[in-house]
Design an enzyme around this catalytic site. Structure first.
Site, PDB file in Angstrom:
ATOM      1  N   LYS A 152     -58.217  74.794  -0.864  1.00  0.00           N
ATOM      2  CA  LYS A 152     -58.222  73.210  -0.773  1.00  0.00           C
ATOM      3  C   LYS A 152     -59.267  72.224  -1.038  1.00  0.00           C
ATOM      4  O   LYS A 152     -58.928  71.143  -1.183  1.00  0.00           O
ATOM      5  CB  LYS A 152     -58.513  73.803   0.883  1.00  0.00           C
ATOM      6  CG  LYS A 152     -58.273  71.992   1.868  1.00  0.00           C
ATOM      7  CD  LYS A 152     -59.280  71.517   2.422  1.00  0.00           C
ATOM      8  CE  LYS A 152     -58.638  70.094   2.963  1.00  0.00           C
ATOM      9  NZ  LYS A 152     -59.868  69.232   3.396  1.00  0.00           N
ATOM     10  N   ASP A 183     -54.943  72.146   4.684  1.00  0.00           N
ATOM     11  CA  ASP A 183     -55.633  72.306   5.536  1.00  0.00           C
ATOM     12  C   ASP A 183     -55.424  72.340   7.241  1.00  0.00           C
ATOM     13  O   ASP A 183     -53.979  73.110   7.191  1.00  0.00           O
ATOM     14  CB  ASP A 183     -56.831  71.011   5.924  1.00  0.00           C
ATOM     15  CG  ASP A 183     -55.412  69.488   5.929  1.00  0.00           C
ATOM     16  OD1 ASP A 183     -54.514  70.400   6.083  1.00  0.00           O
ATOM     17  OD2 ASP A 183     -55.651  68.412   5.863  1.00  0.00           O
TER      18      ASP A 183
END
Length: 286
Positions: A152, A183
């Site tokens: 991420k 996320d």
């Protein structure tokens, strides 16, 4: 065994296909995170790329929503001298962590992460033009951090670097290969859309790679590069957990209202409501 629901992926992609490229451009311009990067660029020029990358690498387990956190970072970053070396940037970022309201958790872990990334941050400071190929940035960050390239914060670093180059008026290469930063908000949307029939927590942990693949398929089928798609679906979903507590229809209406607002009306209400209906297809907590 894949967890992907191909019919739901196709349904999400089909409504996103109705969003014109001009709307995507405007949505990004109205992203508070872009406003934060633009403020840094106004002070630090092309060295703001390194600041954006450094902060993206520690943008996890935040105490504030991402939109507010990046504005806090920009306020701080616009007051410091322009870093001239990777070590100087890392030390400045550690000072920011010591005083930040939005980034209070696992601070020592984040400081060590910045130290490991220092060689790449040094090169971004000295040769920002080299990293206009976002694939190069992702590859080097993944290598120095010993992480997967779709992790991420690494792909988020590429997105924020893209915002910096955009604020500088520069084109980038390689953006079509950058996946969506997954996320917790994107994990929730993956679950709520029905593309993966599991809870947001499990999507965020056990099925992360499946979720990334789902959004990559949506990107290909909708014609919206994942780097841009992130803003289109992530921004309107601000506060979605709270909104879902007031009911599915309320959450859809709020998503649609924000999508119309961020696009300055280029996305009309009917289109926005159709998008909301597919992105928030079900209550992910029921």
């Amino acid at each position: 065994m894949t967890m992907l629901d191909e019919s739901r992926i196709a349904a999400v992609a089909s409504v996103l296909r109705n969003i014109p490229a001009s709307a995507v451009e405007v949505i990004e311009l109205n992203d508070p995170q872009y406003a934060a990067i633009k403020k840094l660029v106004a002070v630090h020029g092309d060295r703001a790329v390194a600041l954006a990358v450094a902060n993206a690498l520690i943008s996890y387990r935040l105490s504030l929503p991402g939109e507010k956190y990046w504005l806090e970072f920009a306020d701080w970053g616009s007051r410091i001298p322009t870093p001239s070396a990777g070590k100087e940037l890392v030390e400045a970022m550690k000072a920011f962590l010591a005083e930040s309201r939005g980034n209070r958790m696992v601070v020592q872990q984040k400081a060590r992460r910045l130290e490991r990334a220092a060689p790449v941050l040094e090169r971004v400071l000295r040769e920002p033009g080299r990293y206009r190929d976002l694939g190069v940035l992702v590859k080097e960050l993944a290598g120095v951090l010993g992480a997967r390239p779709e992790e991420k914060t690494i792909v988020f670093a590429a997105k924020m670097a893209y915002y910096a180059y955009r604020a500088l008026g520069l084109e980038v290469a390689g953006k079509n290969e950058i996946p969506v930063p997954l996320d917790r908000r994107m994990a929730l949307l993956t679950s709520a859309s029905g593309m993966i029939n599991s809870t947001p927590d499990k999507v965020f942990t056990r099925y992360r790679l499946d979720a990334v693949r789902a959004w990559q398929k949506v990107s290909r089928e909708s014609g919206i590069p994942a780097l841009h798609l992130d803003a289109v679906v992530w921004l309107p979903a601000h506060g979605i957990e709270r909104n879902l507590r007031r009911g599915l229809e309320y959450a859809r209406d709020e998503f649609a209202r924000r999508l119309v607002g961020y696009s300055k009306g280029i996305v009309d209400w009917n289109t926005a409501r159709q998008v909301a209906g597919q992105i928030i297809y079900r209550d992910p907590y029921s």
